[in-house]
Design a protein around this motif. Structure first.
Motif, PDB file in Angstrom:
ATOM      1  N   GLU A  29       0.879  -1.176   0.000  1.00  0.00           N
ATOM      2  CA  GLU A  29       0.000   0.000   0.000  1.00  0.00           C
ATOM      3  C   GLU A  29       0.909   1.217   0.000  1.00  0.00           C
ATOM      4  OE1 GLU A  29      -3.205   0.186   3.102  1.00  0.00           O
ATOM      5  OE2 GLU A  29      -2.222   2.123   3.480  1.00  0.00           O
ATOM      6  N   ILE A  30       0.648   2.144  -0.924  1.00  0.00           N
ATOM      7  CA  ILE A  30       1.552   3.301  -1.054  1.00  0.00           C
ATOM      8  C   ILE A  30       0.804   4.581  -0.709  1.00  0.00           C
ATOM      9  CG2 ILE A  30       2.945   4.650  -2.717  1.00  0.00           C
ATOM     10  CD1 ILE A  30       3.404   1.969  -4.197  1.00  0.00           C
ATOM     11  N   THR A  31       1.391   5.384   0.167  1.00  0.00           N
ATOM     12  CA  THR A  31       0.781   6.655   0.548  1.00  0.00           C
ATOM     13  C   THR A  31       1.771   7.776   0.290  1.00  0.00           C
ATOM     14  OG1 THR A  31      -0.474   5.548   2.291  1.00  0.00           O
ATOM     15  CG2 THR A  31      -0.252   7.940   2.485  1.00  0.00           C
ATOM     16  N   ILE A  32       1.312   8.806  -0.440  1.00  0.00           N
ATOM     17  CA  ILE A  32       2.174   9.971  -0.694  1.00  0.00           C
ATOM     18  C   ILE A  32       1.566  11.166   0.025  1.00  0.00           C
ATOM     19  CG2 ILE A  32       3.269  11.429  -2.448  1.00  0.00           C
ATOM     20  CD1 ILE A  32       2.811   9.299  -4.487  1.00  0.00           C
ATOM     21  N   ILE A  33       2.435  11.905   0.722  1.00  0.00           N
ATOM     22  CA  ILE A  33       1.936  13.113   1.402  1.00  0.00           C
ATOM     23  C   ILE A  33       2.521  14.324   0.686  1.00  0.00           C
ATOM     24  CG2 ILE A  33       1.765  14.367   3.598  1.00  0.00           C
ATOM     25  CD1 ILE A  33       2.839  10.952   4.051  1.00  0.00           C
ATOM     26  N   ASN A  34       1.659  15.136   0.124  1.00  0.00           N
ATOM     27  CA  ASN A  34       2.076  16.352  -0.598  1.00  0.00           C
ATOM     28  C   ASN A  34       0.844  17.237  -0.769  1.00  0.00           C
ATOM     29  OD1 ASN A  34       4.654  17.137  -2.527  1.00  0.00           O
ATOM     30  ND2 ASN A  34       2.782  18.101  -3.229  1.00  0.00           N
ATOM     31  N   GLU A  35       1.026  18.539  -0.658  1.00  0.00           N
ATOM     32  CA  GLU A  35      -0.126  19.429  -0.877  1.00  0.00           C
ATOM     33  C   GLU A  35      -0.650  19.213  -2.298  1.00  0.00           C
ATOM     34  OE1 GLU A  35       1.071  23.540  -0.916  1.00  0.00           O
ATOM     35  OE2 GLU A  35       2.724  23.084  -2.251  1.00  0.00           O
ATOM     36  N   ARG A  36      -1.978  19.380  -2.474  1.00  0.00           N
ATOM     37  CA  ARG A  36      -2.619  19.023  -3.746  1.00  0.00           C
ATOM     38  C   ARG A  36      -2.056  19.807  -4.927  1.00  0.00           C
ATOM     39  NH1 ARG A  36      -7.815  19.455  -2.429  1.00  0.00           N
ATOM     40  NH2 ARG A  36      -7.904  17.302  -1.766  1.00  0.00           N
ATOM     41  N   ASN A 122      -2.770   5.989  -1.841  1.00  0.00           N
ATOM     42  CA  ASN A 122      -3.424   7.134  -1.198  1.00  0.00           C
ATOM     43  C   ASN A 122      -2.560   8.368  -1.384  1.00  0.00           C
ATOM     44  OD1 ASN A 122      -5.064   5.135   0.238  1.00  0.00           O
ATOM     45  ND2 ASN A 122      -3.195   4.817   1.425  1.00  0.00           N
ATOM     46  N   VAL A 123      -3.213   9.477  -1.738  1.00  0.00           N
ATOM     47  CA  VAL A 123      -2.472  10.744  -1.791  1.00  0.00           C
ATOM     48  C   VAL A 123      -3.094  11.655  -0.743  1.00  0.00           C
ATOM     49  CG1 VAL A 123      -1.805  12.716  -3.209  1.00  0.00           C
ATOM     50  CG2 VAL A 123      -1.984  10.439  -4.248  1.00  0.00           C
ATOM     51  N   ILE A 124      -2.293  12.098   0.203  1.00  0.00           N
ATOM     52  CA  ILE A 124      -2.819  12.927   1.292  1.00  0.00           C
ATOM     53  C   ILE A 124      -2.366  14.371   1.107  1.00  0.00           C
ATOM     54  CG2 ILE A 124      -2.843  13.255   3.798  1.00  0.00           C
ATOM     55  CD1 ILE A 124      -2.450  10.287   4.119  1.00  0.00           C
TER      56      ILE A 124
END
Ligand SMILES: Cc1cc2nc3c(=O)[nH]c(=O)nc-3n(C[C@H](O)[C@H](O)[C@H](O)COP(=O)(O)OP(=O)(O)OC[C@H]3O[C@@H](n4cnc5c(N)ncnc54)[C@H](O)[C@@H]3O)c2cc1C
Length: 473
Positions: A29-36, A122-124
């Motif tokens: 499961e891959i999650t990236i955290i970056n402002e949209r 997931n992109v947060i």
């Protein structure tokens, strides 16, 4: 199922995720955290102007190390390029905005691949404000106050905003007329045409900012100051490949021997009317290896004596942009200075900048309405305020190289090294954070390979994770 977190979704974070998804067999499961707003594009490929162009030709900007024509083919498939000559486009410098679209399209295709493999992505839209490590996991605290835990975490935070140069009155930096971040459109908007603007720095960001100011209709004079005041160079000798120097490179050259060798070849090419750039470019594939072999003293010497010259030879602009900058200088609209800013005092109607002019060794004063910092990304993470990276340095989770160019890491495994000198098995970094380890670790040319290599490594680890889980059943 292994959980992988990626902090930062610019080119590096995006392409690491793309490579992970492409290579993965599906059990992660891959999650990236970056402002949209900047997701996929980061700082470089989300410019405020169409006139901000790539500083590398189309033919060398593929996002994949093993598909050299990928960007070129993507460009040529677009309707607006279909009647254009392919060789011309291959050798041109296209808008950075277009490159951002390219990355967004790669991402959209990759999401389809992820869906077909059953990989959760997931992109947060948030910002990481703290990070902690446990034996086999990494936990993150986000600005939106949520906590996330990952089996593996990749720090792909890229370019930090420039540092404030030290002046007598550092309080000035709180002024609304000071723009520390030159990559935001606000820095060039709503100017007073009656007073000049000062740009600190004379490199590529200075050029972009000049273009931005003109585009916003600024009619006044523009001053720039940097310690060396070098004039930026154009790309000349289009694509000339010089090979003679590399024939003479050997593994254990000292900095002194290397400089001697480079000077010898520069002298040789000059006999034929060619300038130093092809000689410097020929070193590019060897730079990381050479840098790694230098002693700490040699690295220090390079940084204090040669870095600026290196930067000028390496970071060039297309000929037409160079012509524009020169014309502005001739017309008296742009004044490039070599100097050191001593003090900045703001009064009701203007800002007075006192600087020592290196050219004629005098103290001079300038009256301006605004100051924009174009000195380039900060690398000393202890200087980056409110950053989880700074917290990690204080906690000993991360360490910096002696020259404070980035994060200490194993460049084969990308694992970060903690204050006890040990690599962390679950925490990785790549991109410009590896500048201290590799020196050249900034452009797509280097980053695409790193993204691929790290993904390959994590895929292998994914397999052993599956085996470990199966064994524990
Ligand atoms: C203005 C400019 C122009 C350039 N032009 C070129 C070019 O033409 N060709 C070339 O090869 N290279 C160019 N470069 C080099 C460029 O650095 C790389 O090509 C590449 O874009 C770097 O990508 P990155 O993802 O490592 O960094 P960045 O683009 O800086 O992306 C990092 C991302 O991480 C996010 N982030 C940071 N901290 C956090 C946090 N705590 N939590 C969540 N997210 C976070 C940021 O918001 C950002 O979106 C340019 C660089 C700049 C600054």
């Amino acid at each position: 199922m292994k959980k992988i977190g990626i902090i930062g979704g610019g080119f590096t974070g995006t392409m690491t995720a793309v490579q992970l998804i492409t290579k993965s067999s599906g059990s992660c499961e891959i999650t990236i955290i970056n402002e949209r707003e900047t997701f996929n594009k980061g700082v470089a490929y989300n410019p405020y102007s169409e006139k901000h162009i790539l500083n590398v030709i189309t033919g060398k900007m593929s996002a994949y190390p093993d598909k050299p024509d990928h960007f070129l083919d993507w460009v040529m498939s677009r309707s607006e390029f279909q009647d254009r000559d392919k060789t011309l486009i291959e050798n041109s410098f296209l808008p950075r905005k277009l490159y951002g679209e390219y990355l967004t399209e790669i991402w959209a295709d990759t999401i389809k691949t992820a869906d077909s493999k059953g990989i959760d992505v997931n992109v947060i839209d948030s910002f990481v404000i703290d990070l902690d490590v446990n034996e086999n996991s990494v936990s993150l605290l986000l600005e939106n106050e949520s906590n996330l835990i990952f089996d593996e975490c990749i720090i792909a935070t890229g370019n930090q905003i420039p540092r404030n140069p030290v002046v007598k009155n550092n309080e000035f930096y709180k002024s609304k007329n000071y723009y520390q971040n030159p990559w935001l459109i606000d820095s060039v908007k709503d100017l007073n045409n009656d007073l000049p603007v000062l740009l600190i720095g004379n490199g590529l960001t200075m050029v972009d900012t000049v273009i931005g100011l003109l585009e916003q209709g600024f009619k006044g004079e523009i001053f720039s100051i940097s310690p060396n005041g070098f004039n930026i160079l154009p790309h000349r000798h289009n694509g000339l490949k010089y090979t003679k120097l590399t024939d003479e490179l050997s593994d254990n050259l000292s900095l002194f021997e290397l400089v001697k060798l480079v000077n010898k070849h520069i002298k040789m090419v000059r006999e034929y009317g060619v300038s130093a750039e092809p000689v410097i470019d020929s070193l590019r594939p060897h730079t990381q290896k050479i840098w790694k072999k230098f002693t700490d003293n040699e690295k220090e010497l390079f940084m204090s004596r040669l870095r600026h010259l290196w930067g000028v030879a390496r970071h060039r602009i297309p000929l037409h942009m160079h012509d524009k900058i020169q014309k502005l200088q001739i017309d008296g609209r742009l004044h490039i200075n070599s100097g050191k800013i001593i003090d900045i005092i703001e009064s009701d109607n203007f800002i007075t900048v006192e600087f020592f002019n290196h050219h004629d060794h005098t103290m001079q004063k300038l009256k301006v309405s605004r100051i924009i910092n174009c000195t380039g990304p900060e690398t000393d993470l202890m200087n980056v305020e409110k950053s989880f990276l700074k917290n990690c340095l204080i906690k000993g989770i991360l360490t910096q190289d002696k020259l404070k160019l980035g994060i200490t890491a194993d460049t084969e495994t990308f694992q970060v090294i903690n204050s006890e000198g040990k690599p962390h098995i679950s925490l990785f970094t790549l991109g410009s954070n590896l500048k201290g380890e590799l020196w050249e670790s900034t452009a797509v040319n280097e980053l695409r390979g790193q993204a691929e290599k790290l993904a390959e490594r994590l895929k292998t680890a994914e397999h052993s994770h599956e085996v470990k889980n199966a064994e524990s059943l």
